[in-house]
Design an enzyme around this catalytic site. Structure first.
Site, PDB file in Angstrom:
ATOM      1  N   SER A  82      37.649  43.630  40.244  1.00  0.00           N
ATOM      2  CA  SER A  82      38.033  44.834  40.826  1.00  0.00           C
ATOM      3  C   SER A  82      39.378  44.712  41.605  1.00  0.00           C
ATOM      4  CB  SER A  82      37.023  45.637  41.698  1.00  0.00           C
ATOM      5  OG  SER A  82      37.088  46.810  41.810  1.00  0.00           O
ATOM      6  N   ASP A  92      33.347  52.741  32.861  1.00  0.00           N
ATOM      7  CA  ASP A  92      34.163  52.167  33.910  1.00  0.00           C
ATOM      8  C   ASP A  92      35.646  52.981  34.002  1.00  0.00           C
ATOM      9  OD1 ASP A  92      35.410  50.995  36.168  1.00  0.00           O
ATOM     10  OD2 ASP A  92      35.421  48.901  35.155  1.00  0.00           O
ATOM     11  N   HIS A 126      31.162  49.739  36.662  1.00  0.00           N
ATOM     12  CA  HIS A 126      32.275  49.098  37.407  1.00  0.00           C
ATOM     13  C   HIS A 126      31.034  48.623  38.475  1.00  0.00           C
ATOM     14  CE1 HIS A 126      35.877  48.134  39.170  1.00  0.00           C
ATOM     15  NE2 HIS A 126      35.347  48.483  40.425  1.00  0.00           N
TER      16      HIS A 126
END
Length: 352
Positions: A138, A292, A322
């Protein structure tokens, strides 16, 4: 700035969010030697397998996720232990400074600084200089991509062997790409949240979030320039079958651009690096999740790397969302898909 945050209740929100995500302190690990150190004044946690090794091991620099706002060494403790044990590698987890207290480029500078220190002291950790990889998920994937680009142009340090980007966020020009439209309300990262985190990292506040979401923060000529890299046209058709409507950006607002123009810097948005940098990058692993908002950032970067002759291993979790990797064995919860994703990373490492 702090007062604005306080007024909106943002400070208390963030403090609470950090508390919730801090992770439990784990006991000793029978297979790993773990120590907390500082690399160039940046706190790190080093994981070293206890078993004897035939030769120098591979080294991994790990940058945690959490939107540049959340996350800590403890939050990713289980993930880092797993990577170190299963791939028999020395893992260095980096505690970079967080926004909104520390805005861009603080996180990037900390990750770069810790990485440089490690590359200069590999023999101390019995790590093979030809097998050092940066890895992040991320926001950490964003930082890994930025560090990798910076080091690609440095000849005074060992060259990175690979970069591992786990559902990275790589651009803040277009929050209306297909994956942003399709997954706008899918946990753990909503579309609004993605823009909110990017703005907190950039400026320490989330002013103009609406304009940024609508796309009025980028001048038309720049939008045109970056279109060759950031465009739905570069996303394979099979990813556009679920509800996508072509979006026209709203009118450009110059004063908003003034506050966010650093979004065009590759150290913040690595997808915007020039080809001359991208083609020097090391072998890459990119993990994307179908559900995501950041899926397309990963797909667009994969295309850029391949177009520049960089070997890419791509792993797509069809049922992933995610943050699924960070939930590996989290408070007793685990998703089989997250374990599959983590093992795909381990398998890639073992191939290096």
């Amino acid at each position: 700035q702090g007062r604005i945050l306080e007024k909106t209740g943002l400070c208390s929100q963030i403090t609470f969010g950090r508390y919730v995500r801090q992770g439990r302190k784990l006991g000793l690990d029978p297979k790993l030697f773990i120590q907390d150190l500082q690399f160039n004044k940046v706190p790190v946690r080093v994981y070293q397998p206890k078993a004897t090794s035939d030769g120098p091991r591979r080294g991994i620099l790990f940058f945690h996720g959490g939107g540049w706002v959340f996350g800590s060494l403890d939050t990713y403790e289980k993930v880092c232990r797993y990577l170190s044990r299963e791939s028999d590698s020395v893992v260095v987890s980096v505690q970079y400074r967080l926004a909104p207290e520390h805005t861009y480029p603080a996180a990037y500078e900390d990750c770069l600084s810790a990485t440089q220190h490690f590359l200069q002291h590999l023999q101390h950790y019995a790590v093979d200089p030809a097998r050092v990889t940066v890895c992040g998920d991320s926001a950490g994937g964003n930082l890994a991509a930025a560090v990798s680009q910076t080091l690609a142009e440095r000849s005074d340090l060992p060259r990175l062997r690979a970069q591992i980007l786990i559902y990275p966020g790589l651009q803040a020009l277009d929050f209306n790409l297909p994956s942003y439209q399709q997954n706008r309300g899918v946990p753990l990262l909503f579309r609004e949240r993605a823009a909110f985190f990017a703005l907190l990292y950039l400026n320490g506040d989330a002013l103009h979030m609406q304009e940024v979401l609508e796309g009025s923060h980028i001048p038309p000529d720049m939008r045109l320039k970056y279109r060759k890299w950031v465009s739905p046209d570069n996303i394979p058709e099979e990813f556009k079958v679920r509800g996508v409507t072509p979006r026209r950006p709203t009118d450009f607002i110059a004063e908003v651009y003034e506050t966010v123009k650093r979004f065009c810097e590759p150290n913040l948005c690595p997808l915007l690096a020039e080809d001359s940098v991208v083609h020097q990058l090391p072998e890459s692993f990119i993990l994307t999740c179908e559900y995501d908002v950041l899926r397309d950032d990963g797909l667009l970067y994969k295309k850029r790397l391949e177009d520049n002759g960089v070997p890419v291993t791509w792993y797509h979790l069809e049922d992933g969302f995610h943050g699924i990797i960070s939930l590996y064995d989290y408070c007793g919860v685990s998703f089989p898909s997250g374990k599959k994703g983590l093992d795909s990373v381990v398998n890639f490492l073992k191939s290096l």
